[in-house]
Design a protein around this motif. Sequence first.
Motif, PDB file in Angstrom:
ATOM      1  N   LEU A  44      -4.631  10.797   2.090  1.00  0.00           N
ATOM      2  CA  LEU A  44      -3.601  10.171   2.928  1.00  0.00           C
ATOM      3  C   LEU A  44      -3.727   8.646   2.886  1.00  0.00           C
ATOM      4  N   SER A  78      -8.298  -3.977  -3.993  1.00  0.00           N
ATOM      5  CA  SER A  78      -9.335  -3.294  -3.219  1.00  0.00           C
ATOM      6  C   SER A  78     -10.722  -3.713  -3.704  1.00  0.00           C
ATOM      7  N   ASP A 102      -1.205   9.325  -4.783  1.00  0.00           N
ATOM      8  CA  ASP A 102       0.088   8.756  -5.155  1.00  0.00           C
ATOM      9  C   ASP A 102      -0.049   7.784  -6.319  1.00  0.00           C
ATOM     10  N   ILE A 103      -1.125   6.977  -6.326  1.00  0.00           N
ATOM     11  CA  ILE A 103      -1.230   5.977  -7.392  1.00  0.00           C
ATOM     12  C   ILE A 103      -2.685   5.696  -7.754  1.00  0.00           C
ATOM     13  N   GLY A 107      -8.613   1.867  -9.591  1.00  0.00           N
ATOM     14  CA  GLY A 107      -9.519   3.013  -9.787  1.00  0.00           C
ATOM     15  C   GLY A 107     -10.685   3.013  -8.809  1.00  0.00           C
TER      16      GLY A 107
HETATM   17  C1  PRP Z   1      -3.496   3.456  -2.372  1.00  0.00           C
HETATM   18  C2  PRP Z   1      -3.500   4.791  -3.098  1.00  0.00           C
HETATM   19  C3  PRP Z   1      -4.929   4.951  -3.530  1.00  0.00           C
HETATM   20  C4  PRP Z   1      -5.375   3.529  -3.766  1.00  0.00           C
HETATM   21  C5  PRP Z   1      -5.309   3.252  -5.213  1.00  0.00           C
HETATM   22  O1  PRP Z   1      -3.871   3.681  -1.047  1.00  0.00           O
HETATM   23  O2  PRP Z   1      -3.080   5.847  -2.269  1.00  0.00           O
HETATM   24  O3  PRP Z   1      -5.714   5.545  -2.532  1.00  0.00           O
HETATM   25  O4  PRP Z   1      -4.477   2.674  -3.068  1.00  0.00           O
HETATM   26  O5  PRP Z   1      -5.750   1.953  -5.461  1.00  0.00           O
HETATM   27  P1  PRP Z   1      -7.058   1.669  -6.307  1.00  0.00           P
HETATM   28  O6  PRP Z   1      -6.952   2.490  -7.575  1.00  0.00           O
HETATM   29  O7  PRP Z   1      -6.948   0.185  -6.589  1.00  0.00           O
HETATM   30  O8  PRP Z   1      -8.269   2.010  -5.502  1.00  0.00           O
HETATM   31  P2  PRP Z   1      -3.721   2.594   0.109  1.00  0.00           P
HETATM   32  O9  PRP Z   1      -5.022   1.881   0.310  1.00  0.00           O
HETATM   33  O10 PRP Z   1      -2.511   1.730  -0.183  1.00  0.00           O
HETATM   34  O11 PRP Z   1      -3.477   3.503   1.390  1.00  0.00           O
HETATM   35  P3  PRP Z   1      -2.307   4.548   1.708  1.00  0.00           P
HETATM   36  O12 PRP Z   1      -2.537   5.759   0.832  1.00  0.00           O
HETATM   37  O13 PRP Z   1      -2.479   4.854   3.163  1.00  0.00           O
HETATM   38  O14 PRP Z   1      -0.985   3.891   1.406  1.00  0.00           O
END
Ligand code: PRP
Length: 183
Positions: A44, A78, A102-103, A107
């Motif tokens: 989530l 991040s 979702d994305i 990584g």
């Molecule tokens: C997004 C996504 C992953 C992460 C990917 O979450 O859902 O968890 O970022 O980024 P990374 O590959 O650079 O680690 P987000 O922190 O935006 O939170 P959310 O899912 O609540 O939108």
Amino acid sequence: MNTMEEDIQKILIDQETLKARVAELGKQISADYAGKEPLLVSVLRGSYIFMADLTRSIDCFCRVDFMAVSSYGAGTVSSGQVNIIKDLSDSIEGKDVIVVEDILDSGNTLSYLIQVLKARHPASIRLAALLDKPSRRTKPITADYVGFEVPDEFVVGYGLDYDELYRNLPYIGVLKPCVYEKN
Ligand code: PRP
């Protein structure tokens, strides 16, 4: 006050294309896990819509569970440190786990999460990511199931947010830079 639509520069992936690709992924997962009962783990919040559509495209027995993590650190990139805000409800020991995201961007989140989940001794663990932004990757991680490879643009909708908004757009759109540049 702008409408959501007015904040979108262009539609990157429309509803029909999303629907068709998610159905394909579901079909592929159903075939790969035939005779098994995979456990789909939704991370989530961003994955909630993809998770709902993907699970309804899977026709073998499967279970679902949810966890929430946050990457913290300065800026929009991040930091690599990940905090578990909500853990899974059940044990994954001996289970065939599919992590649903979702994305896949830098990584960082997924590398950490997969490492944490592997330590709990699942029978297997795979990753399904709706979107993949390989140009941003800093950790050597790839998804086993990918919906779409996307360019390094600020994408929102179909679960993805900017400042917790736009998740409810039914398509994946590119946010106008003026929206995030004003903050
Ligand atoms: C997004 C996504 C992953 C992460 C990917 O979450 O859902 O968890 O970022 O980024 P990374 O590959 O650079 O680690 P987000 O922190 O935006 O939170 P959310 O899912 O609540 O939108």
